[in-house]
Design a protein around this motif. Structure first.
Motif, PDB file in Angstrom:
ATOM      1  N   TYR A  17     -14.380   8.744 -17.221  1.00  0.00           N
ATOM      2  CA  TYR A  17     -15.263   8.607 -15.905  1.00  0.00           C
ATOM      3  C   TYR A  17     -16.702   8.068 -16.533  1.00  0.00           C
ATOM      4  N   ARG A  18     -16.928   8.466 -17.575  1.00  0.00           N
ATOM      5  CA  ARG A  18     -18.383   8.126 -18.178  1.00  0.00           C
ATOM      6  C   ARG A  18     -18.305   6.560 -18.744  1.00  0.00           C
ATOM      7  N   GLU A  19     -17.256   6.250 -19.174  1.00  0.00           N
ATOM      8  CA  GLU A  19     -16.987   4.706 -19.450  1.00  0.00           C
ATOM      9  C   GLU A  19     -17.266   3.802 -18.387  1.00  0.00           C
ATOM     10  N   PHE A  20     -16.608   4.236 -16.928  1.00  0.00           N
ATOM     11  CA  PHE A  20     -16.797   3.367 -15.920  1.00  0.00           C
ATOM     12  C   PHE A  20     -18.303   3.266 -15.331  1.00  0.00           C
ATOM     13  N   LEU A  21     -18.920   4.670 -15.495  1.00  0.00           N
ATOM     14  CA  LEU A  21     -20.462   4.394 -15.203  1.00  0.00           C
ATOM     15  C   LEU A  21     -21.197   3.493 -16.087  1.00  0.00           C
ATOM     16  N   GLN A  22     -20.837   3.258 -17.177  1.00  0.00           N
ATOM     17  CA  GLN A  22     -21.543   2.496 -18.316  1.00  0.00           C
ATOM     18  C   GLN A  22     -21.211   0.988 -18.093  1.00  0.00           C
ATOM     19  N   SER A  23     -20.186   0.490 -16.959  1.00  0.00           N
ATOM     20  CA  SER A  23     -19.984  -0.873 -16.686  1.00  0.00           C
ATOM     21  C   SER A  23     -21.378  -1.507 -16.171  1.00  0.00           C
ATOM     22  N   ASP A  24     -21.767  -2.694 -16.520  1.00  0.00           N
ATOM     23  CA  ASP A  24     -22.749  -3.512 -16.317  1.00  0.00           C
ATOM     24  C   ASP A  24     -22.972  -3.470 -14.666  1.00  0.00           C
ATOM     25  N   GLU A  25     -22.181  -3.370 -13.834  1.00  0.00           N
ATOM     26  CA  GLU A  25     -22.363  -3.408 -12.600  1.00  0.00           C
ATOM     27  C   GLU A  25     -23.033  -2.224 -11.742  1.00  0.00           C
ATOM     28  N   GLY A  26     -23.073  -1.050 -12.536  1.00  0.00           N
ATOM     29  CA  GLY A  26     -23.919   0.101 -12.272  1.00  0.00           C
ATOM     30  C   GLY A  26     -23.442   0.896 -11.024  1.00  0.00           C
ATOM     31  N   ILE A  27     -21.970   1.305 -11.072  1.00  0.00           N
ATOM     32  CA  ILE A  27     -21.639   1.845  -9.858  1.00  0.00           C
ATOM     33  C   ILE A  27     -22.186   3.392  -9.878  1.00  0.00           C
ATOM     34  N   SER A  28     -22.433   3.901  -8.717  1.00  0.00           N
ATOM     35  CA  SER A  28     -23.038   5.523  -8.572  1.00  0.00           C
ATOM     36  C   SER A  28     -21.849   6.382  -8.898  1.00  0.00           C
ATOM     37  N   THR A  29     -22.528   7.378  -9.117  1.00  0.00           N
ATOM     38  CA  THR A  29     -21.351   8.705  -9.479  1.00  0.00           C
ATOM     39  C   THR A  29     -20.406   8.999  -8.334  1.00  0.00           C
ATOM     40  N   ASN A  30     -21.087   8.950  -6.964  1.00  0.00           N
ATOM     41  CA  ASN A  30     -20.245   9.376  -5.836  1.00  0.00           C
ATOM     42  C   ASN A  30     -19.258   8.305  -5.539  1.00  0.00           C
ATOM     43  N   ILE A  31     -19.742   6.997  -5.504  1.00  0.00           N
ATOM     44  CA  ILE A  31     -18.851   5.980  -5.282  1.00  0.00           C
ATOM     45  C   ILE A  31     -17.625   6.074  -6.286  1.00  0.00           C
ATOM     46  N   LEU A  32     -17.984   6.098  -7.515  1.00  0.00           N
ATOM     47  CA  LEU A  32     -16.861   6.207  -8.756  1.00  0.00           C
ATOM     48  C   LEU A  32     -15.843   7.369  -8.462  1.00  0.00           C
ATOM     49  N   ALA A  33     -16.741   8.381  -8.003  1.00  0.00           N
ATOM     50  CA  ALA A  33     -15.456   9.664  -7.983  1.00  0.00           C
ATOM     51  C   ALA A  33     -14.685   9.513  -6.601  1.00  0.00           C
ATOM     52  N   ASP A  34     -15.431   8.693  -5.561  1.00  0.00           N
ATOM     53  CA  ASP A  34     -14.391   8.521  -4.277  1.00  0.00           C
ATOM     54  C   ASP A  34     -13.236   7.494  -4.750  1.00  0.00           C
ATOM     55  N   ARG A  35     -13.829   6.388  -5.359  1.00  0.00           N
ATOM     56  CA  ARG A  35     -12.778   5.464  -5.485  1.00  0.00           C
ATOM     57  C   ARG A  35     -11.662   5.728  -6.504  1.00  0.00           C
ATOM     58  N   LEU A  36     -12.006   6.942  -7.521  1.00  0.00           N
ATOM     59  CA  LEU A  36     -10.933   7.162  -8.509  1.00  0.00           C
ATOM     60  C   LEU A  36      -9.956   8.117  -7.633  1.00  0.00           C
ATOM     61  N   VAL A  37     -10.473   8.807  -6.741  1.00  0.00           N
ATOM     62  CA  VAL A  37      -9.554   9.556  -5.657  1.00  0.00           C
ATOM     63  C   VAL A  37      -8.752   8.956  -4.944  1.00  0.00           C
ATOM     64  N   GLN A  38      -9.143   7.731  -4.340  1.00  0.00           N
ATOM     65  CA  GLN A  38      -8.434   6.826  -3.621  1.00  0.00           C
ATOM     66  C   GLN A  38      -7.397   6.003  -4.307  1.00  0.00           C
ATOM     67  N   LEU A  39      -7.925   5.714  -5.383  1.00  0.00           N
ATOM     68  CA  LEU A  39      -6.943   4.789  -6.254  1.00  0.00           C
ATOM     69  C   LEU A  39      -5.892   5.657  -6.798  1.00  0.00           C
ATOM     70  N   GLU A  40      -6.029   7.048  -6.921  1.00  0.00           N
ATOM     71  CA  GLU A  40      -5.026   7.975  -7.313  1.00  0.00           C
ATOM     72  C   GLU A  40      -4.074   8.288  -6.190  1.00  0.00           C
ATOM     73  N   LYS A  41      -4.622   8.379  -5.003  1.00  0.00           N
ATOM     74  CA  LYS A  41      -3.851   8.666  -3.803  1.00  0.00           C
ATOM     75  C   LYS A  41      -3.011   7.807  -3.434  1.00  0.00           C
ATOM     76  N   GLU A  42      -3.336   6.374  -3.593  1.00  0.00           N
ATOM     77  CA  GLU A  42      -2.632   5.405  -3.019  1.00  0.00           C
ATOM     78  C   GLU A  42      -1.646   5.072  -4.316  1.00  0.00           C
ATOM     79  N   GLY A  43      -1.506   5.741  -5.463  1.00  0.00           N
ATOM     80  CA  GLY A  43      -0.492   5.320  -6.560  1.00  0.00           C
ATOM     81  C   GLY A  43      -0.856   4.157  -7.351  1.00  0.00           C
ATOM     82  N   PHE A  44      -2.306   3.830  -7.406  1.00  0.00           N
ATOM     83  CA  PHE A  44      -2.634   2.668  -8.508  1.00  0.00           C
ATOM     84  C   PHE A  44      -2.945   3.209  -9.840  1.00  0.00           C
ATOM     85  N   ILE A  45      -3.453   4.450  -9.976  1.00  0.00           N
ATOM     86  CA  ILE A  45      -3.839   4.940 -11.197  1.00  0.00           C
ATOM     87  C   ILE A  45      -3.258   6.586 -11.238  1.00  0.00           C
ATOM     88  N   ASN A  46      -3.271   7.157 -12.257  1.00  0.00           N
ATOM     89  CA  ASN A  46      -2.636   8.396 -12.864  1.00  0.00           C
ATOM     90  C   ASN A  46      -4.052   9.034 -13.318  1.00  0.00           C
TER      91      ASN A  46
END
Length: 136
Positions: A34-63
């Motif tokens: 999680y912290r590594e994603f936050l350090q990306s140059d694009e500057g994703i916010s914590t709430n957006i990151l948390a939401d997208r990780l949940v979506q990606l897991e739900k849709e089967g893109f990530i574990n």
């Protein structure tokens, strides 16, 4: 799903920039925490990151798994479905490299092999990704 159009399906699953950037980071920059994603140059916010990780897991893109070394940390991995996104990410990168202005000079480190021999680079990256994420 708003319609049964295949393009609409893809765009609803991964059509926002943050989802594609998270997949990019997992795929090409070996970010797994999680912290590594936050350090990306694009500057994703914590709430957006948390939401997208949940979506990606739900849709089967990530574990999402517990880290073997730090039980309180979560490590993210691409699934086969996530790895299958690689040609899309690469094509966007190649298109951007061709038509974008003022882009980073180091982009050829990643895109160079795909410009030279797309088939060979694709096979090599898929092998690397399967070894890292699927433990093949």
């Amino acid at each position: 799903m708003r319609s049964k159009c295949p393009l609409n399906y893809g765009l609803e699953l991964f059509g926002d920039k943050w989802t594609l950037l998270i997949i990019r980071d997992l795929m090409f920059f070996e970010k797994r925490y999680y912290r590594e994603f936050l350090q990306s140059d694009e500057g994703i916010s914590t709430n957006i990151l948390a939401d997208r990780l949940v979506q990606l897991e739900k849709e089967g893109f990530i574990n999402k798994l517990e880290d073997d070394h730090h039980k309180q940390k979560i490590v993210y991995s691409l699934t086969e479905k996530g790895i299958a996104m690689m040609p899309i990410i690469i094509e966007i990168g190649l298109w951007s490299d061709k038509y974008g202005e003022g882009l980073a000079e180091d982009r050829n480190e990643l895109l160079g092999p795909f410009k030279k021999d797309k088939v060979k680079a694709d096979l090599e990256w898929r092998k690397k990704l399967r070894k890292l994420h699927l433990k093949d």
